[in-house]
Design a protein around this motif. Structure first.
Motif, PDB file in Angstrom:
ATOM      1  N   GLU A  53       0.832  -1.214   0.000  1.00  0.00           N
ATOM      2  CA  GLU A  53       0.000   0.000   0.000  1.00  0.00           C
ATOM      3  C   GLU A  53       0.864   1.260   0.000  1.00  0.00           C
ATOM      4  N   ALA A  54       1.910   1.266   0.823  1.00  0.00           N
ATOM      5  CA  ALA A  54       2.793   2.430   0.882  1.00  0.00           C
ATOM      6  C   ALA A  54       3.517   2.629  -0.452  1.00  0.00           C
ATOM      7  N   PHE A  55       3.993   1.546  -1.046  1.00  0.00           N
ATOM      8  CA  PHE A  55       4.707   1.656  -2.318  1.00  0.00           C
ATOM      9  C   PHE A  55       3.793   2.213  -3.404  1.00  0.00           C
ATOM     10  N   GLU A  56       2.586   1.679  -3.476  1.00  0.00           N
ATOM     11  CA  GLU A  56       1.628   2.130  -4.494  1.00  0.00           C
ATOM     12  C   GLU A  56       1.256   3.603  -4.302  1.00  0.00           C
ATOM     13  N   ALA A  57       1.345   4.097  -3.076  1.00  0.00           N
ATOM     14  CA  ALA A  57       1.034   5.495  -2.786  1.00  0.00           C
ATOM     15  C   ALA A  57       2.265   6.400  -2.939  1.00  0.00           C
ATOM     16  N   GLY A  58       3.398   5.828  -3.354  1.00  0.00           N
ATOM     17  CA  GLY A  58       4.601   6.627  -3.564  1.00  0.00           C
ATOM     18  C   GLY A  58       5.423   6.863  -2.302  1.00  0.00           C
ATOM     19  N   ARG A  59       5.102   6.162  -1.232  1.00  0.00           N
ATOM     20  CA  ARG A  59       5.831   6.298   0.037  1.00  0.00           C
ATOM     21  C   ARG A  59       6.855   5.159   0.124  1.00  0.00           C
ATOM     22  N   CYS A 102       6.985 -10.094   1.615  1.00  0.00           N
ATOM     23  CA  CYS A 102       7.840  -9.086   2.255  1.00  0.00           C
ATOM     24  C   CYS A 102       9.216  -9.054   1.608  1.00  0.00           C
ATOM     25  N   LEU A 103       9.742 -10.216   1.291  1.00  0.00           N
ATOM     26  CA  LEU A 103      11.046 -10.292   0.635  1.00  0.00           C
ATOM     27  C   LEU A 103      11.003  -9.591  -0.721  1.00  0.00           C
ATOM     28  N   ALA A 104       9.955  -9.827  -1.495  1.00  0.00           N
ATOM     29  CA  ALA A 104       9.807  -9.153  -2.793  1.00  0.00           C
ATOM     30  C   ALA A 104       9.596  -7.655  -2.605  1.00  0.00           C
ATOM     31  N   ALA A 105       8.806  -7.264  -1.619  1.00  0.00           N
ATOM     32  CA  ALA A 105       8.563  -5.837  -1.365  1.00  0.00           C
ATOM     33  C   ALA A 105       9.850  -5.139  -0.939  1.00  0.00           C
ATOM     34  N   LEU A 106      10.667  -5.828  -0.165  1.00  0.00           N
ATOM     35  CA  LEU A 106      11.954  -5.264   0.247  1.00  0.00           C
ATOM     36  C   LEU A 106      12.866  -5.085  -0.964  1.00  0.00           C
ATOM     37  N   ALA A 107      12.895  -6.064  -1.839  1.00  0.00           N
ATOM     38  CA  ALA A 107      13.702  -5.952  -3.061  1.00  0.00           C
ATOM     39  C   ALA A 107      13.220  -4.794  -3.923  1.00  0.00           C
ATOM     40  N   ARG A 108      11.909  -4.686  -4.088  1.00  0.00           N
ATOM     41  CA  ARG A 108      11.324  -3.622  -4.914  1.00  0.00           C
ATOM     42  C   ARG A 108      11.643  -2.243  -4.335  1.00  0.00           C
ATOM     43  N   GLU A 117      22.660  -3.503  -4.421  1.00  0.00           N
ATOM     44  CA  GLU A 117      23.159  -4.762  -3.863  1.00  0.00           C
ATOM     45  C   GLU A 117      22.091  -5.463  -3.024  1.00  0.00           C
ATOM     46  N   GLU A 118      21.382  -4.694  -2.204  1.00  0.00           N
ATOM     47  CA  GLU A 118      20.336  -5.310  -1.390  1.00  0.00           C
ATOM     48  C   GLU A 118      19.197  -5.816  -2.259  1.00  0.00           C
ATOM     49  N   ALA A 119      18.816  -5.045  -3.252  1.00  0.00           N
ATOM     50  CA  ALA A 119      17.746  -5.477  -4.154  1.00  0.00           C
ATOM     51  C   ALA A 119      18.132  -6.784  -4.840  1.00  0.00           C
ATOM     52  N   ASP A 120      19.335  -6.854  -5.370  1.00  0.00           N
ATOM     53  CA  ASP A 120      19.793  -8.072  -6.042  1.00  0.00           C
ATOM     54  C   ASP A 120      19.822  -9.257  -5.087  1.00  0.00           C
ATOM     55  N   ARG A 121      20.323  -9.027  -3.872  1.00  0.00           N
ATOM     56  CA  ARG A 121      20.392 -10.096  -2.869  1.00  0.00           C
ATOM     57  C   ARG A 121      18.991 -10.603  -2.527  1.00  0.00           C
ATOM     58  N   CYS A 122      18.043  -9.685  -2.358  1.00  0.00           N
ATOM     59  CA  CYS A 122      16.673 -10.079  -2.008  1.00  0.00           C
ATOM     60  C   CYS A 122      15.991 -10.823  -3.159  1.00  0.00           C
ATOM     61  N   TRP A 123      16.161 -10.339  -4.383  1.00  0.00           N
ATOM     62  CA  TRP A 123      15.567 -11.047  -5.524  1.00  0.00           C
ATOM     63  C   TRP A 123      16.163 -12.450  -5.647  1.00  0.00           C
ATOM     64  N   GLN A 124      17.474 -12.572  -5.434  1.00  0.00           N
ATOM     65  CA  GLN A 124      18.114 -13.889  -5.507  1.00  0.00           C
ATOM     66  C   GLN A 124      17.610 -14.802  -4.394  1.00  0.00           C
ATOM     67  N   PHE A 125      17.479 -14.264  -3.188  1.00  0.00           N
ATOM     68  CA  PHE A 125      16.962 -15.026  -2.053  1.00  0.00           C
ATOM     69  C   PHE A 125      15.547 -15.519  -2.359  1.00  0.00           C
ATOM     70  N   LEU A 126      14.728 -14.648  -2.939  1.00  0.00           N
ATOM     71  CA  LEU A 126      13.367 -15.039  -3.306  1.00  0.00           C
ATOM     72  C   LEU A 126      13.391 -16.172  -4.326  1.00  0.00           C
ATOM     73  N   GLN A 127      14.199 -16.036  -5.349  1.00  0.00           N
ATOM     74  CA  GLN A 127      14.277 -17.073  -6.387  1.00  0.00           C
ATOM     75  C   GLN A 127      14.797 -18.391  -5.814  1.00  0.00           C
ATOM     76  N   ASP A 128      15.797 -18.302  -4.943  1.00  0.00           N
ATOM     77  CA  ASP A 128      16.352 -19.519  -4.332  1.00  0.00           C
ATOM     78  C   ASP A 128      15.339 -20.191  -3.403  1.00  0.00           C
ATOM     79  N   SER A 129      14.486 -19.395  -2.775  1.00  0.00           N
ATOM     80  CA  SER A 129      13.508 -19.925  -1.818  1.00  0.00           C
ATOM     81  C   SER A 129      12.299 -20.525  -2.503  1.00  0.00           C
ATOM     82  N   SER A 130      11.847 -19.869  -3.584  1.00  0.00           N
ATOM     83  CA  SER A 130      10.637 -20.330  -4.264  1.00  0.00           C
ATOM     84  C   SER A 130      10.594 -19.777  -5.683  1.00  0.00           C
TER      85      SER A 130
END
Length: 139
Positions: A53-59, A102-108, A117-130
């Motif tokens: 919700e915060a991301f969609e509102a520009g926050r 939450c992991l995807a939202a953190l990456a985004r 670096e954090e975005a890449d790490r989070c996207w990779q973690f998401l892909q590795d997890s599921s």
């Protein structure tokens, strides 16, 4: 229900426990996501909803904070469920979806504030997890 041994030798999938009451409150719009978080602070899906919700509102910074909180609460829950820091976290298991979202939202949000670096790490973690979560949430 039949369970099958993992023939590849990796860790078994981790399945977080259900919280039916928190789902009901969130799904039925009985409480706003912030109220659900206040009542159930370990319920990552409510944190993910706040982040979205915060991301969609520009926050974006607010989204980042919500996502990081839900991510860490999810890590705690995963560890309590026997997760050892790696291995599958199936998207098909409903309680896992809050953490994965939450992991995807953190990456985004990290991407949006140029934390590459954090975005890449989070996207990779998401892909590795599921892979399913990655396909659903990265798109």
């Amino acid at each position: 229900m039949t369970t099958h041994k993992n023939l590849l030798g990796g860790p078994d999938p981790t399945h977080l426990p259900e919280n039916e009451e928190a789902y009901r409150l969130l799904d039925d719009d009985a409480l706003a996501p912030a109220e659900v978080v206040a009542k159930y602070p370990t319920f990552s899906l409510a944190w993910a909803t706040l982040a979205d919700e915060a991301f969609e509102a520009g926050r974006v910074v607010e989204s980042y904070a919500y996502a990081r909180t839900g991510y860490h609460r999810g890590l705690d829950a995963l560890r309590r469920a026997g997760w050892k820091g790696h291995g599958p976290i199936p998207w098909s298991h409903r309680p896992n979806r809050g953490f994965l979202r939450c992991l995807a939202a953190l990456a985004r949000a990290a991407d949006a504030i140029d934390e590459k670096e954090e975005a890449d790490r989070c996207w990779q973690f998401l892909q590795d997890s599921s892979e399913d979560a990655y396909a659903e949430l990265r798109g």
